[in-house]
Write an enzyme that holds these catalytic residues in place. Structure first.
Site: not given
Ligand code: ACO
Length: 347
Positions: A126, A273, A303
């Protein structure tokens, strides 16, 4: 060579972005489309990431990471009003190269028929475009090259787990490419003012794709693979990444502003980004920036990793949001972890 000539020869040039271009595949994949492949919903994806749709290469559409990069590059070269023969160096930022090796930069050299032009790939995910732009800036500042082609391009869709198992990662990423021609600028107050790069390898595996690699080679994956082992798909510790991203974005933007005696009010446009809309909004709130000071387009493309900043920069420029004298801030954070910022005084 007399003293003055000698001093002149070591006077550093500045570099400016002389042309921008972008390309995204035609195939739009909405959140609703993904619900046919995995257990997810439009609401979940929009609420957590801000993404409504992304583009995916379609089998047979002729696109690849390098091909998309070339399409973006041709537009950037045309807008820079130079010919591809004027390009002296190609820097290609990607985490999804066409081949394991060689890098995609040499494929671009061949596709653009730029004779013997050096080409190198930058493997910084990224942060790749920011690292590549900073590298181009140094080659131009040193006087070695006048025109450098910088490309960020990604084909994510070919390597994601579109089952429910991979939903936390695969809903986020999209395909596309952006490019910039970076050229010599003789006015030291114009163009790229400074760049700031960092890494922290202790978190390498928090956002990574482990195999195939020299530690996890193909025969092992194919012949003796544990079905539970999916190290050939990207892994992301989402919440950990989020927490680190917001801290590093803030630090590296402030580092760049401080270096140039600027304050957050001086920012005409911040192009972060496009990792996740929530990350951009967090940074915006932290700095008290107005909506017009921050450019986001993640809702349309997801992304696109190394391509996200050049795509956003190109769109912002095309929309007339970037004008002469504007202070533009580019900032990235990603796998590695790596992060960086670039401060520009738009020429
Ligand atoms: N659809 C529906 N439910 C989902 C999905 C989906 N696509 N993905 C995960 N879930 C569920 C999980 O299984 C979990 O269920 P559970 O509570 O029954 O176990 C629940 O949703 C919550 O999961 P988390 O992983 O805790 O969700 P979170 O609120 O952390 O959101 C996310 C996930 C969006 C990835 C978040 O952590 C995030 O934005 N992280 C930042 C990472 C990022 O932006 N990465 C981009 C690439 S890296 C970069 O560019 C820097």
């Amino acid at each position: 060579m007399n003293y003055l000539n000698c001093v002149e020869s070591i006077i550093m040039y500045n570099s400016k972005i002389a042309g921008l271009g972008m390309y995204v595949p035609e195939n739009k994949v909405s959140n609703h489309n993904l619900t046919h492949l995995m257990d997810t919903s439009d609401e979940w994806i929009k609420e957590r990431t801000g993404i409504k749709e992304r583009r995916h290469i379609k089998k047979g559409d002729g696109n690849s990471t390098a091909v998309m990069g070339v399409k973006a590059a041709k537009q950037a070269i045309e807008r820079a009003k130079i010919s591809s023969d004027d390009i002296e160096l190609i820097l290609f930022a990607t985490l999804s190269p066409d081949y394991y090796f060689p890098g995609s930069g040499v494929l671009v050299q061949e596709m653009l028929s730029i004779k013997d032009c050096p080409a190198m790939d930058i493997r910084n995910q990224c942060s790749g475009f920011v690292y590549a732009l900073a590298t181009a800036d140094q080659f131009i500042k040193s006087g070695m090259y006048k025109n450098v082609l910088v490309i960020g391009s990604e084909n994510h869709s070919g390597g994601l787990d579109f089952s429910t198992r991979g939903r936390d990662v695969s809903v986020i990423f999209g395909d596309g490419a952006g490019a910039a021609v970076v050229s010599r600028e003789v006015d030291n107050d114009k163009g790229i003012l400074s760049s700031h790069l960092h890494s922290e390898g202790k978190h390498a595996e928090e956002l990574s794709l482990i195999g195939p690699s020299t530690n996890r080679w193909v025969p092992e994956i194919i012949e003796a693979n544990d079905p539970e082992d999916i190290s050939y798909y990207p892994y992301m510790n989402g919440q950990f990444v989020f927490k680190n991203a917001v801290v590093r974005f803030e630090q590296v933007i402030l580092e760049g502003l401080k270096k140039n005696n600027l304050s957050t009010e001086d920012i005409d446009l911040l192009i972060p980004h496009q990792a996740n809309l929530r990350i951009s909004q967090f940074v915006q709130r932290k700095f008290g920036l107005k909506d017009r000071q921050v450019y986001n387009n993640i809702e349309k493309y997801g992304n696109t990793t190394a391509a996200s900043i050049p795509i956003a920069l190109t769109e912002a420029w095309e929309s007339g949001l970037i004008n002469t004298g504007d202070k533009i801030v580019l900032a990235a954070f990603g796998s590695g972890f790596t992060w960086g910022s670039i401060i520009l005084n738009w020429q």
